[in-house]
Motif scaffolding. Structure first.
Motif, short mmCIF file in Angstrom:
data_model
loop_
_atom_site.label_atom_id
_atom_site.label_comp_id
_atom_site.label_asym_id
_atom_site.label_seq_id
_atom_site.Cartn_x
_atom_site.Cartn_y
_atom_site.Cartn_z
N ILE A 52 0.93 -1.08 -0.07
CA ILE A 52 0.02 -0.19 -0.05
C ILE A 52 0.92 0.98 0.02
CG2 ILE A 52 -1.67 1.46 1.30
CD1 ILE A 52 -2.67 -1.45 2.51
N SER A 53 1.95 1.10 0.64
CA SER A 53 2.78 2.53 0.96
C SER A 53 3.67 2.65 -0.27
CB SER A 53 3.63 2.64 2.08
OG SER A 53 4.49 1.28 2.03
N GLU A 54 3.87 1.77 -1.03
CA GLU A 54 4.42 1.90 -2.28
C GLU A 54 3.72 2.32 -3.25
OE1 GLU A 54 5.95 -1.90 -3.90
OE2 GLU A 54 7.29 -1.92 -2.52
N MET A 105 -7.12 -1.74 -1.98
CA MET A 105 -7.02 -2.90 -1.01
C MET A 105 -8.07 -3.94 -1.48
SD MET A 105 -6.37 -1.42 2.71
CE MET A 105 -6.33 -2.64 3.57
N ARG A 106 -8.84 -3.73 -1.96
CA ARG A 106 -9.92 -4.75 -2.49
C ARG A 106 -9.54 -5.41 -3.61
NH1 ARG A 106 -15.79 -3.34 -4.52
NH2 ARG A 106 -14.81 -2.81 -6.42
N ASP A 107 -9.05 -4.41 -4.55
CA ASP A 107 -8.77 -5.03 -6.01
C ASP A 107 -7.53 -5.45 -6.34
OD1 ASP A 107 -11.73 -4.66 -6.45
OD2 ASP A 107 -11.38 -2.75 -7.21
N ASN A 108 -6.55 -5.03 -5.81
CA ASN A 108 -5.19 -5.42 -5.96
C ASN A 108 -5.12 -6.88 -5.70
OD1 ASN A 108 -2.21 -5.89 -5.55
ND2 ASN A 108 -2.08 -3.72 -6.18
N PRO A 109 -4.45 -7.71 -6.78
CA PRO A 109 -4.33 -8.97 -6.77
C PRO A 109 -3.30 -9.49 -5.66
CG PRO A 109 -3.25 -8.11 -8.77
CD PRO A 109 -3.91 -6.98 -8.12
N LYS A 110 -2.40 -8.49 -5.11
CA LYS A 110 -1.62 -8.87 -4.10
C LYS A 110 -2.17 -8.60 -2.59
CE LYS A 110 2.82 -7.24 -6.27
NZ LYS A 110 3.46 -6.03 -6.37
N LEU A 111 -3.36 -8.10 -2.57
CA LEU A 111 -4.05 -8.12 -1.37
C LEU A 111 -5.44 -8.65 -1.25
CD1 LEU A 111 -3.26 -3.98 -1.14
CD2 LEU A 111 -2.08 -5.74 0.10
N ARG A 112 -6.23 -8.05 -2.28
CA ARG A 112 -7.54 -8.90 -2.17
C ARG A 112 -8.27 -8.84 -0.69
NH1 ARG A 112 -9.02 -9.01 -6.94
NH2 ARG A 112 -7.78 -10.43 -8.40
N PHE A 113 -8.43 -7.82 -0.28
CA PHE A 113 -9.11 -7.50 1.15
C PHE A 113 -10.79 -7.61 0.63
CE2 PHE A 113 -5.13 -6.19 2.77
CZ PHE A 113 -5.19 -6.77 4.08
N ASN A 114 -11.22 -8.82 0.75
CA ASN A 114 -12.66 -8.99 0.08
C ASN A 114 -13.52 -9.00 1.38
OD1 ASN A 114 -11.91 -11.14 1.29
ND2 ASN A 114 -12.05 -12.68 -0.47
N TYR A 115 -13.00 -8.68 2.56
CA TYR A 115 -14.07 -9.01 3.81
C TYR A 115 -13.82 -7.64 4.81
CZ TYR A 115 -16.19 -10.69 7.93
OH TYR A 115 -16.94 -11.29 9.21
N MET A 116 -14.74 -7.11 4.95
CA MET A 116 -14.63 -5.89 6.13
C MET A 116 -15.27 -6.74 7.12
SD MET A 116 -16.36 -2.36 6.71
CE MET A 116 -15.12 -1.23 6.02
N ALA A 117 -14.61 -7.24 8.20
CA ALA A 117 -14.99 -7.74 9.48
C ALA A 117 -15.65 -6.65 10.30
CB ALA A 117 -14.10 -8.33 10.31
#
Lengths: 190, 176
Positions: free
Chosen positions: B25-27, B60-72
């Motif tokens: 993310i910071s990159e 964060m959701r769409d980058n293939p390295k991250l894929r944060f698909n769930y907000m807890a």
């Protein structure tokens, strides 16, 4: 064969007062408004279910305030809900009774001090006839409260106010401490 | 003895994974995100430029390295000392990379606006309404910004640290 039975079988005549018959009819078929607010409602449902079986008293929840004569306020009354409770109460026909069930409904319960959202006692918005303590009260306690409502109805007469009926009920009241003491002494004696 | 010498405090795997996430993310966003707080319970970073929060969320959701698909979870916070309100988002990359990280976003205490991420994670829709109801910050771009727990006409925001309960509500006394 008592005098009463003889009169019924022989002459088809039953002698009583109108008050008596009406009160007996009303207290034997209390129809509470079927709504629950919080954990107390689970106990209320358990009381209605087969184990405790309120129907043996003729108490059967109705789903419309227009067909109910008893409101069991079972649980936490939030400020948002308070107005709805009042509306339901106003839709009930007279004569109507209110039983406040559990600490939350009686006085705010655990939300007493810091619960900004809870009504500190349902008697702030509607008049309450019987309070059932507990958090939540067991079904036996609720049945006790319902029997208290029945006693109140039995005290009523045409032409006297609810307050006077309550006063009569108070005169009749028994100190439970004495009852327990008597029972203990009886147990010691035997 | 030698075993003890070899033993160095291991970095918890959650922190290690959070480092990977933060680096990606910071990159991309540079100074818009704060350094990672490497606490072992829930590593988090703060969004220094709140107006970029929606972009960061989408990344964060769409980058293939991250894929944060769930907000807890999304919780509100009150920082009266700083004059700020904030949110804490617990995000997970569920069934993808297994990452877990928290993101903090702050806004001004009076009239502060945080970009809404309810279009990124649908869970945020009600969570943001709850944060608004309890703390009073608004979420820009939220499609249904109403109170969710308190009545519409309730005065004040109950979870603010200086909250004073109102005396009356529709003629009913509120405090004991």
């Amino acid at each position: 064969m008592g005098l009463l039975d003889a009169r019924i079988t022989k002459h088809n005549v039953l002698v009583t007062s109108v008050d008596n018959v009406m009160n007996w009819a009303r207290l034997s078929s209390l129809w509470p408004m079927g709504f629950g607010l919080a954990c107390c409602a689970i106990e209320m449902m358990a009381t209605n279910a087969s184990n405790y079986d309120l129907e043996r008293f003729g108490i059967f929840p109705r789903s419309s305030p227009r067909q109910s004569d008893l409101m069991i306020v079972a649980g936490t009354v939030t400020m948002k809900m308070a107005e709805r409770v009042v509306r339901l109460y106003e839709q009930m026909p007279e004569p109507r009774y209110v039983l406040s069930m559990g600490s939350c409904s009686n006085c705010g319960g655990p939300y007493w001090q810091h619960g900004y959202h809870v009504l500190k006692g349902v008697d702030r918005v509607i008049p309450v006839d019987v309070y059932v303590p507990g958090c939540p009260p067991r079904p036996e306690a609720l049945i006790g409260g319902l029997m208290k409502v029945q006693e109140l109805i039995r005290m009523e007469q045409i032409g006297i106010t609810r307050a006077e009926a309550l006063k009569k009920l108070e005169e009749k009241s028994v100190d439970p401490g004495h009852l327990i003491e008597d029972a203990r002494q009886g147990a010691r004696a035997s | 003895m030698s075993e003890q010498q070899e033993h160095t405090p291991a970095i918890p795997p959650a922190v290690e994974r959070a480092r990977v996430v933060w680096t990606v993310i910071s990159e991309k966003f540079g100074d818009a995100v704060s350094p990672l707080d490497e606490n072992p319970t829930m590593p988090f970073f703060e969004v220094a430029r709140p107006e970029l929060w929606l972009d960061i969320a989408l990344f964060m959701r769409d980058n293939p390295k991250l894929r944060f698909n769930y907000m807890a979870c999304l919780s509100g916070m009150d920082y009266p000392g700083e004059g700020k309100l904030g949110i804490v988002c617990n995000l997970e990359s569920l069934g993808e990379h297994g990452y877990t990280i928290a993101v903090k976003v702050k806004c001004d205490r009076e009239g502060g606006v945080i970009p809404s991420v309810s279009r990124v994670w649908k869970t945020a829709e009600w969570h943001e309404r709850e944060a608004y109801d309890m703390y009073g910050m608004t979420f820009g771009g939220h499609r249904d910004m109403r109170r969710i727990l308190c009545p519409e006409d309730w005065e004040g925001f109950p979870l603010r640290k200086d909250y004073q309960v109102q005396e009356n509500y529709h003629g009913i006394k509120v405090p004991y």
